[in-house]
Design an enzyme around this catalytic site. Structure first.
Site, PDB file in Angstrom:
ATOM      1  N   CYS A   2       0.819  -1.205   0.000  1.00 49.85           N
ATOM      2  CA  CYS A   2       0.000   0.000   0.000  1.00 49.85           C
ATOM      3  C   CYS A   2       0.861   1.266   0.000  1.00 49.85           C
ATOM      4  CB  CYS A   2      -0.960   0.058   1.178  1.00 49.85           C
ATOM      5  SG  CYS A   2      -2.258  -1.158   1.077  1.00 49.85           S
ATOM      6  N   ARG A  28       4.163  -0.642  -4.724  1.00 50.97           N
ATOM      7  CA  ARG A  28       3.686  -0.924  -3.364  1.00 50.97           C
ATOM      8  C   ARG A  28       2.407  -1.750  -3.384  1.00 50.97           C
ATOM      9  NH1 ARG A  28       6.614   1.549   1.102  1.00 50.97           N
ATOM     10  NH2 ARG A  28       4.672   1.292   2.209  1.00 50.97           N
ATOM     11  N   TRP A  81      -2.609  -2.929  -1.878  1.00 51.65           N
ATOM     12  CA  TRP A  81      -2.340  -4.372  -1.903  1.00 51.65           C
ATOM     13  C   TRP A  81      -3.287  -4.957  -0.866  1.00 51.65           C
ATOM     14  CZ3 TRP A  81      -0.785  -8.278   1.411  1.00 51.65           C
ATOM     15  CH2 TRP A  81      -0.344  -9.460   0.812  1.00 51.65           C
ATOM     16  N   ASN A 107      -1.871   2.556   5.233  1.00 50.86           N
ATOM     17  CA  ASN A 107      -1.002   1.407   4.987  1.00 50.86           C
ATOM     18  C   ASN A 107      -0.845   0.668   6.304  1.00 50.86           C
ATOM     19  OD1 ASN A 107       0.905  -0.412   4.014  1.00 50.86           O
ATOM     20  ND2 ASN A 107       2.603   0.948   4.560  1.00 50.86           N
ATOM     21  N   GLY A 108      -1.201  -0.621   6.296  1.00 50.06           N
ATOM     22  CA  GLY A 108      -1.037  -1.410   7.518  1.00 50.06           C
ATOM     23  C   GLY A 108      -2.229  -2.312   7.736  1.00 50.06           C
ATOM     24  N   GLU A 484      17.054 -19.251  -4.928  1.00 55.18           N
ATOM     25  CA  GLU A 484      16.764 -17.939  -5.497  1.00 55.18           C
ATOM     26  C   GLU A 484      16.163 -18.086  -6.904  1.00 55.18           C
ATOM     27  OE1 GLU A 484      16.304 -15.219  -4.304  1.00 55.18           O
ATOM     28  OE2 GLU A 484      16.529 -13.764  -5.892  1.00 55.18           O
ATOM     29  N   LYS A 488      12.400 -16.875  -8.057  1.00 50.65           N
ATOM     30  CA  LYS A 488      12.206 -15.925  -9.160  1.00 50.65           C
ATOM     31  C   LYS A 488      11.213 -16.491 -10.179  1.00 50.65           C
ATOM     32  CE  LYS A 488      13.493 -13.059  -7.730  1.00 50.65           C
ATOM     33  NZ  LYS A 488      14.364 -12.678  -6.657  1.00 50.65           N
ATOM     34  N   GLU A 491       7.617 -16.570  -8.836  1.00 51.95           N
ATOM     35  CA  GLU A 491       7.120 -15.231  -8.542  1.00 51.95           C
ATOM     36  C   GLU A 491       6.618 -14.488  -9.776  1.00 51.95           C
ATOM     37  OE1 GLU A 491       9.042 -11.582  -5.952  1.00 51.95           O
ATOM     38  OE2 GLU A 491      10.372 -12.942  -6.964  1.00 51.95           O
ATOM     39  N   HIS A 507      16.248 -38.883  -2.030  1.00 48.85           N
ATOM     40  CA  HIS A 507      15.490 -39.138  -0.800  1.00 48.85           C
ATOM     41  C   HIS A 507      14.008 -38.800  -0.970  1.00 48.85           C
ATOM     42  CE1 HIS A 507      19.147 -40.037   1.348  1.00 48.85           C
ATOM     43  NE2 HIS A 507      19.695 -38.947   0.824  1.00 48.85           N
ATOM     44  N   LYS A 604       5.916  -5.141  -3.957  1.00 50.15           N
ATOM     45  CA  LYS A 604       7.362  -5.007  -3.757  1.00 50.15           C
ATOM     46  C   LYS A 604       7.719  -4.926  -2.277  1.00 50.15           C
ATOM     47  CE  LYS A 604      11.628  -4.184  -4.977  1.00 50.15           C
ATOM     48  NZ  LYS A 604      12.367  -5.417  -5.332  1.00 50.15           N
TER      49      LYS A 604
END
Ligand code: AGP
Length: 609
Positions: A2, A28, A81, A107-108, A484, A488, A491, A507, A604
């Site tokens: 946000c 955001r 968001w 925001n929150g 990583e 990526k 995402e 295994h 982000k």
């Protein structure tokens, strides 16, 4: 998460300024956007969400605002968001109270929302958001106290969780009120205009000299003259200077692409002026003051989320390699587990944004215990930057792509320098330090060598885009690269990917291998190379597809595709082997027609825990 922006000006350009800066805060959150303009006699509200148009952007919001009314000196805007309530236009900010007296961008997350709803009693809310409830609480207290500052102060004490917001009073076009408790609110002043935002990115169009970051529990009255800060209703003054990096897309189509391709320079920037060859000790200005205390630390605990957590893993492996005890933990898990640590252990928080709520929660907890807290952060002035005792700036410059790329490489570079610094305080010899420095200096050019192969990597992607399942596999340091690479791909391409230490395949995970499963294996020439080769044979024997990232000639029959990277010291190899995987996921996203800068469901900066 946000983005918040507010503008009080004297130039009549509030509408343009708010719309422009809200566009800069898209990273955001881009589930919805909205703006409110105080036109003097009335407040105009415009909102858009994915409900109206799946791939809307700021231009769509601009089209909603009628051109004829473009003179205004007071505006607020928001990019959302979603947490409380779906991605709908009704849930988009700004929100207002039942009587449309106050407009609110937030925001929150309000964690005690049920209690507050009870306090408000009956009332039919038009949205499902906590924000609408809070603006009604402000209105209720305003009616009781006849002062917006006092009402906001009371609300701030009442709400639980990390929250930051801006309130517009419909009857006071010359004023905005903002407040912060656990979030970030930055104020700036420029030629008769005052700006308030959740993120420095929104300051880009302004040449602002005076800036202030609101502390926790501070309330600020913003006018064209500047700002007045209240804490417990007392006027306070404080200022903290911060530097603002700039960014625009230039010749690139997406920020992720731009940020991948600028890594030669961002890597060089991370080490510039820091590698002192005579001593083999890096110069890290941000930790100089506590260097003596760091000498006494027995164990370092690294904390982060997502990509930053992968950097923590790298730190753990590297510290251990240099004989220093270290652990790595995912921030969102840390506070809820029974972690064992000694009073003289140090905690190191890694974060690109410096605003990640899960990470901040751990900092708050550790500060209570009194351990040393360090930050490895990209955004100067961010909350983690401010809340830690000392730290290292990774100097990657603004990272706008939701997928973290250049920040990761700069985090790794900073970790190497920190590890050498601490190891030189302990057992590392001067020539080992010097050797690492010589190799670090070569990394920017080696990164460029990999970037020069972008077309080849794109071809590999196009050839393999039919796969819907991927393993990313590596041993030791390149298990981290695998993590990583897998993050990526998931995402930004929405392709299923999992990372495993390569030796772990037999295994269990090997059961999934068949001709329709692709394994990306990171296998540089290091101490585990031979073991890794055996593991690749195990995959090929089951008809699995193998894509290898290596720096050593390999049997072409063993890997279906090979991407070569330059050689380096084994423990520095993730600084190189990560790059082709960034390009791999980027090109896969393009191939599958995803917008890599706006992956669905993600933002982000994750400011909710
Ligand atoms: C990385 O590509 C992700 N977008 C995400 O995992 C990110 O690294 C994580 O949210 C942590 O963010 P931070 O570095 O800003 O703290």
């Amino acid at each position: 998460m946000c983005g918040i922006f507010g503008y009080i000006g004297t130039d009549g350009r509030a509408i343009n300024s708010v719309l422009y800066s809200i566009g800069l805060l898209e990273h955001r959150g881009y589930d919805s956007m909205g703006v409110a303009f105080n036109m003097g006699r009335e407040v105009e509200l415009y909102k858009i969400s994915q409900e109206d148009k799946e791939n809307f952007n700021i231009e769509d919001l601009k089209r909603l605002v009628p051109k004829r009314k473009r003179i205004c000196n007071n505006g607020i805007g928001h990019t959302r968001w979603a947490t409380f309530g779906g991605k709908t236009t009704k849930n988009a900010h700004p929100h207002h109270d039942f009587n449309k007296l106050f407009y609110f961008v937030h925001n929150g997350n309000v964690e005690n929302l049920d209690d507050i709803k009870k306090e408000l009693g009956k009332g039919s809310f038009y949205s499902e958001t906590d924000s609408e409830v809070i603006v009604n609480l402000i209105a209720k207290y305003y009616r009781e106290m006849n002062s917006l500052e006092k009402a906001v102060s009371k609300v701030l004490k009442k709400i639980e969780g990390a929250n930051a917001f801006v309130v517009m009073d419909a009857n006071k076009p010359e004023q905005l009120i903002a407040a912060n408790k656990g979030g970030t609110i930055i104020l700036g002043k420029e030629n008769g205009n005052t700006i308030v935002a959740s993120d420095l990115a929104a300051f880009e169009p302004f040449t602002i000299k005076n800036r202030h970051i609101l502390k926790d529990n501070e309330i600020v009255e913003i006018t064209k003259q500047g700002w007045k800060i209240y804490e417990d209703e007392k006027v306070k003054k404080a200022a903290k200077e911060i530097n603002e990096p700039n960014s625009d897309l230039g010749e690139y189509k997406f920020f992720m692409e731009k940020e991948i391709f600028e890594q030669k320079y961002t890597m060089a920037n991370a080490i510039r002026g820091r590698l002192i060859t005579e001593t083999g000790i890096p110069k890290l200005g941000g930790i100089e003051n506590i260097a003596r205390s760091l000498r006494k630390v027995k164990t370092f605990h690294f904390i982060g989320c997502g990509t930053a957590y992968n950097a923590c893993l790298y730190a753990k492996f590297l510290f251990n390699r240099f004989g220093i005890a270290a652990s790595a933990s995912i921030a969102s898990e840390f506070c809820y587990r029974h972690s064992v640590f000694a009073p003289d252990d140090a905690f190191i928080f890694i974060s690109q944004s410096g605003e990640t709520a899960d990470t901040i929660e751990v900092i708050n907890e550790i500060k209570i215990k009194g351990n040393i807290c360090l930050g490895i952060v990209n955004v100067p002035g961010s909350r983690i930057w401010r809340e830690t005792d000392a730290g290292i700036s990774i100097r990657a410059g603004k990272e706008k792509g939701v997928a973290s790329t250049k920040a990761f490489i700069s985090q790794l570079a900073s970790i190497v320098m920190l590890a050498v610094f601490l190891a030189r305080q302990r057992n590392m010899t001067i020539d080992t330090g010097q050797r690492i420095f010589r190799e670090l200096e070569l990394i920017p050019d080696k990164i460029q060598e990999i970037l020069n192969q972008a077309n080849l990597i794109r071809k590999v992607v196009n050839k393999n885009s039919r796969f819907t399942n991927y393993y990313f596999l590596g041993r030791y340091f390149n298990y981290i690269t695998a993590e990583e690479g897998s993050l990526k791909l998931k995402e930004i391409s929405y392709v299923h990917a999992e990372a495993y230490p390569l030796g772990e395949m037999k295994h269990g995970p090997l059961a999934l291998i068949d001709k329709d499963f692709c394994s990306v294996v990171i296998i540089p020439d290091d101490s585990v190379f031979k073991k890794s080769l055996v593991n690749i044979h195990e995959i090929k024997a089951r008809n699995g597809k193998v894509l290898a990232i290596t720096n050593k000639k390999m049997d072409v029959n063993l890997a279906d595709d090979i991407i070569f990277v330059p050689r380096t010291i084994d423990y520095l190899s993730p600084l190189l082997t990560t790059i082709p995987l960034q390009l791999f996921s980027y090109y896969m996203a393009l191939k599958l027609k995803r917008n890599p800068d706006k992956p669905r469901n993600l933002a982000k900066t994750v400011t909710v825990s």
